[in-house]
Design a protein around this motif. Structure first.
Motif, PDB file in Angstrom:
ATOM      1  N   GLY A   5       0.914  -1.459   0.102  1.00 30.13           N
ATOM      2  CA  GLY A   5       0.042  -0.046   0.034  1.00 30.13           C
ATOM      3  C   GLY A   5       0.794   1.211   0.143  1.00 30.13           C
ATOM      4  O   GLY A   5       1.750   1.613   0.898  1.00 30.13           O
ATOM      5  N   PHE A   6       0.553   2.336  -1.029  1.00 31.47           N
ATOM      6  CA  PHE A   6       1.336   3.450  -0.901  1.00 31.47           C
ATOM      7  C   PHE A   6       0.423   4.618  -1.255  1.00 31.47           C
ATOM      8  O   PHE A   6      -0.843   4.470  -1.532  1.00 31.47           O
ATOM      9  CB  PHE A   6       2.352   3.281  -2.129  1.00 31.47           C
ATOM     10  N   SER A   7       0.905   5.708  -0.932  1.00 34.72           N
ATOM     11  CA  SER A   7       0.222   7.116  -1.171  1.00 34.72           C
ATOM     12  C   SER A   7       0.631   7.737  -2.187  1.00 34.72           C
ATOM     13  O   SER A   7       1.300   7.342  -2.962  1.00 34.72           O
ATOM     14  CB  SER A   7       0.410   8.127   0.264  1.00 34.72           C
ATOM     15  N   PHE A   8      -0.430   8.630  -2.893  1.00 36.63           N
ATOM     16  CA  PHE A   8      -0.176   9.226  -4.144  1.00 36.63           C
ATOM     17  C   PHE A   8      -0.937  10.755  -4.042  1.00 36.63           C
ATOM     18  O   PHE A   8      -1.923  10.833  -3.672  1.00 36.63           O
ATOM     19  CB  PHE A   8      -1.178   8.272  -5.043  1.00 36.63           C
ATOM     20  N   ASP A  32      -4.735   4.378   1.132  1.00 35.80           N
ATOM     21  CA  ASP A  32      -6.090   5.201   1.660  1.00 35.80           C
ATOM     22  C   ASP A  32      -7.087   5.637   0.571  1.00 35.80           C
ATOM     23  O   ASP A  32      -6.584   5.678  -0.759  1.00 35.80           O
ATOM     24  CB  ASP A  32      -5.624   6.426   2.349  1.00 35.80           C
ATOM     25  N   GLU A  33      -8.251   6.180   0.860  1.00 33.50           N
ATOM     26  CA  GLU A  33      -9.249   6.126  -0.074  1.00 33.50           C
ATOM     27  C   GLU A  33      -8.920   7.481  -1.115  1.00 33.50           C
ATOM     28  O   GLU A  33      -8.978   7.730  -2.224  1.00 33.50           O
ATOM     29  CB  GLU A  33     -10.458   6.503   0.470  1.00 33.50           C
ATOM     30  N   ILE A  34      -8.184   8.509  -0.432  1.00 39.74           N
ATOM     31  CA  ILE A  34      -7.837   9.819  -1.076  1.00 39.74           C
ATOM     32  C   ILE A  34      -6.775   9.376  -2.044  1.00 39.74           C
ATOM     33  O   ILE A  34      -7.064   9.757  -3.490  1.00 39.74           O
ATOM     34  CB  ILE A  34      -7.253  10.755  -0.230  1.00 39.74           C
ATOM     35  N   GLY A  84      -4.075  12.777   5.129  1.00 38.47           N
ATOM     36  CA  GLY A  84      -5.560  12.837   5.244  1.00 38.47           C
ATOM     37  C   GLY A  84      -6.298  11.496   5.191  1.00 38.47           C
ATOM     38  O   GLY A  84      -7.121  11.148   6.017  1.00 38.47           O
ATOM     39  N   GLY A  85      -5.652  10.761   4.194  1.00 38.48           N
ATOM     40  CA  GLY A  85      -6.388   9.375   4.205  1.00 38.48           C
ATOM     41  C   GLY A  85      -6.170   8.618   5.451  1.00 38.48           C
ATOM     42  O   GLY A  85      -7.133   7.651   5.693  1.00 38.48           O
ATOM     43  N   GLY A 105     -11.645   7.509  11.231  1.00 43.51           N
ATOM     44  CA  GLY A 105     -12.925   8.407  11.532  1.00 43.51           C
ATOM     45  C   GLY A 105     -12.460   9.735  12.446  1.00 43.51           C
ATOM     46  O   GLY A 105     -13.412  10.081  12.934  1.00 43.51           O
ATOM     47  N   LEU A 106     -11.121  10.074  12.344  1.00 44.55           N
ATOM     48  CA  LEU A 106     -10.599  10.935  13.130  1.00 44.55           C
ATOM     49  C   LEU A 106     -10.868  12.296  12.597  1.00 44.55           C
ATOM     50  O   LEU A 106     -11.012  12.594  11.213  1.00 44.55           O
ATOM     51  CB  LEU A 106      -9.118  10.807  13.529  1.00 44.55           C
TER      52      LEU A 106
END
Length: 435
Positions: free
Chosen positions: A171-174, A199-201, A369-370, A376-377
């Motif tokens: 899993g990576f961020s973008f 993450d969803e974002i 953010g994701g 749910g924070l």
């Protein structure tokens, strides 16, 4: 001669020439990739995997940032549970990185030079006898740091998959602005390669950028088993708790401001000192300063050590600085000992949240953010680097965070099981779940 030409040619013309050379190299690289794809010979990998090949996100230091250590360790633990005899090889750059790889008990595989990279892939896959290829996407896959390195990883993943190797990116961020030239690489990668977005974002951005299929997961580091708690730190924590204090982990680093000047570094340090002093007034609280990156000038000690030095003579502040270098698993265990975590390193936030500890995030590269959405924070737990420009912003945020810890802990606990389920998806090589 190059210096002379650079001096006399207009800047626009120099940039045009540089861009033209880069374009020519990219076209040649794509041509070599096409040839390599045609030469792929497919074989059936062992089940469960006996030979694991890892492509780290930083092949120069391997695990200078403990987030890389956490992801690598989590992956190795997972495959060791499936097969006690699994053998692990790892791509790396020549030199110091080879020693790091060997010290981890892995076989080093030197990344070929650019002009021979593609042509060497089949040989490497054959020599390592890879059944499974794991690539650490981390936060580099948008090309922000090194577009050429991302291209190498994508080509490696494609060729491996076409040779029958089970292949996936952990899993990576973008980020919001990926390097446009990378789209041509993503769009050509075999559909058998599993892209996991943490993450969803990031998933939404990835889907807008490329036609490659992707899956929503949580970071693989959530799967890391905690290690041992440092005895001296545990003694300090126990002493603080006996005196009724809330324990807050604290982390900050130079990369919060890109190419930070000396003046900006001083300002980060000053604001953190003021925030800790302010939060300590009228509250039973103690701060544990936790480095999570040991890479020299970019490492966390550049900020945390002077913060500790400034606070060590303040009788109204209770603070401890974690000396030395520690493994990610041990830091995760330590994160589980605090009541709240304030950090600019995402994988320290992951370590804390994975131990059910609420986290206040000092953000950079819009990566966090994701992560907090998974739990749910509230969004006010994300602080931008501009917080260091304000006299009281960081202190106010820290005080509010400490005061809200009981409510935040309930939120983390309510979401943790689902996050762990998503994290386990990093190692699910079934069909793609999202289009």
């Amino acid at each position: 001669m190059k210096r002379l030409l650079k001096a006399i040619l207009p800047a626009a013309l120099t940039e045009f020439a540089r861009s033209a050379r880069a374009s020519a190299r990219r076209k040649q690289f794509l041509k070599e990739w096409t040839s390599a794809r045609k030469a792929c010979v497919r074989r059936e990998p062992s089940t469960p995997s006996q030979y694991l090949l890892i492509f780290p996100s930083d092949p120069w230091t391997i695990s200078g940032a403990l987030g890389d250590d956490a992801m690598i360790s989590a992956a190795v633990q997972h495959f060791a549970e499936r097969s006690a005899s699994v053998s692990t090889s790892m791509f790396c750059r020549p030199g110091l990185a080879e020693g790091v790889v060997k010290s981890c008990g892995f076989h080093p595989v030197i990344i070929p030079e650019r002009d021979s990279f593609v042509g060497s892939l089949q040989r490497i896959l054959s020599e390592t006898r890879a059944d499974e290829l794991i690539l650490l996407g981390a936060d580099i896959m948008d090309g922000y740091y090194d577009p050429a390195g991302v291209a190498d990883m994508l080509v490696t993943a494609d060729v491996a998959a076409r040779c029958g190797v089970r292949t996936s990116f952990l899993g990576f961020s973008f980020n919001e602005y990926p390097v446009p030239e990378l789209a041509a690489f993503y769009n050509r990668v075999s559909p058998e390669v599993r892209f996991n977005l943490r993450d969803e974002i990031s998933l939404q951005r990835f889907q807008q950028f490329t036609s490659a299929k992707a899956n929503l997961v949580a970071d693989a580091a959530f799967m890391l088993r905690p290690g041992l708690v440092d005895v001296q730190v545990k003694a300090w924590i126990d002493k603080q708790r006996a005196q009724g204090r809330v324990i807050i982990g604290f982390n900050v680093h130079p990369m919060l401001i890109k190419d930070a000047s000396v003046e900006q570094m001083d300002q980060i340090i000053r604001r953190c000192v003021e925030a800790i002093q302010g939060a300590s007034r009228g509250r039973d609280v103690a701060f544990l300063l936790l480095p999570h990156d040991y890479r020299n000038a970019l490492g966390d000690a550049a900020c945390l050590r002077p913060i500790h030095e400034s606070l060590s003579h303040d009788a109204g502040v209770h603070v401890y600085y974690l000396e030395g270098k520690h493994r990610a698993a041990d830091i995760k265990a330590l994160a589980g000992q605090v009541d709240g975590m304030i950090t600019g390193r995402m994988h320290l936030a992951i370590a804390a949240l994975g131990m059910s500890v609420p986290t206040l995030c000092l953000t950079y590269q819009d990566k966090f953010g994701g992560l907090i959405r998974h739990f749910g924070l509230p969004g006010d737990l994300l602080l931008s680097p501009s917080v260091f420009d304000d006299d009281e912003a960081l202190e106010t945020a820290v005080v509010h965070f400490v005061d809200k810890l009981p409510m935040l802990r309930q939120l983390v606990a309510a979401h943790k099981a689902e996050v762990m389920r998503l994290a386990s998806g990093n190692f699910d090589l079934g069909v793609h779940e999202t289009a």
